[in-house]
Write an enzyme that holds these catalytic residues in place. Sequence first.
Site, PDB file in Angstrom:
ATOM      1  N   HIS A   1     -20.052 -69.144  -2.595  1.00 62.21           N
ATOM      2  CA  HIS A   1     -20.512 -67.862  -2.423  1.00 62.21           C
ATOM      3  C   HIS A   1     -20.052 -66.758  -1.878  1.00 62.21           C
ATOM      4  CE1 HIS A   1     -23.054 -69.423   0.573  1.00 62.21           C
ATOM      5  NE2 HIS A   1     -23.315 -68.145   0.940  1.00 62.21           N
TER       6      HIS A   1
ATOM      7  N   HIS B   1     -19.727 -62.851  -0.370  1.00 65.53           N
ATOM      8  CA  HIS B   1     -20.690 -61.708   0.101  1.00 65.53           C
ATOM      9  C   HIS B   1     -19.926 -60.426  -0.042  1.00 65.53           C
ATOM     10  CE1 HIS B   1     -23.226 -64.339   2.609  1.00 65.53           C
ATOM     11  NE2 HIS B   1     -22.520 -65.174   2.707  1.00 65.53           N
TER      12      HIS B   1
END
Length: 142
Positions: A99, A101
Amino acid sequence: MDDCIFCKIAAGKVPCNKVYEDKYTIAFLDINPAAKGHTLVIPKEHYETMTDIAPAVMQSLSLSLQKVAKKVHDGLLADGYNVYINNKPAAGQVVMHAHFHIVPRKHDDGIRIQWPQKRYGPGEMEDIKSKVSGAVTGNDRG
Ligand SMILES: [Zn+2]
């Protein structure tokens, strides 16, 4: 991945505050934000780290990152933004589903992304350069 929270979010089994979605990616607000509007951009398929992501998915994800970063920046009238990814626990990865950010920034917002700067010894930089440039990964073999 049955126990992966981000797989559940991508499948719609766990709710999220979604800000963007396309064929390969989904983006949603981080529930523990560094700043309000801190957004996560993930591949819908489960990959542990950035280098595990299939090339076609990574290409799409890169464009999604660009779109979502613009949405975060422009939508929140931010002064700037950071984009980063933690890969593996040593680098601070907590959820083992890759993931990215996106953190919206304001001047003087108190957020610090910094590290103590190191120095190379004699010849050390050449040695490191050789190790990095000579490294062969699965994706390089293509
Ligand atoms: Zn997952």
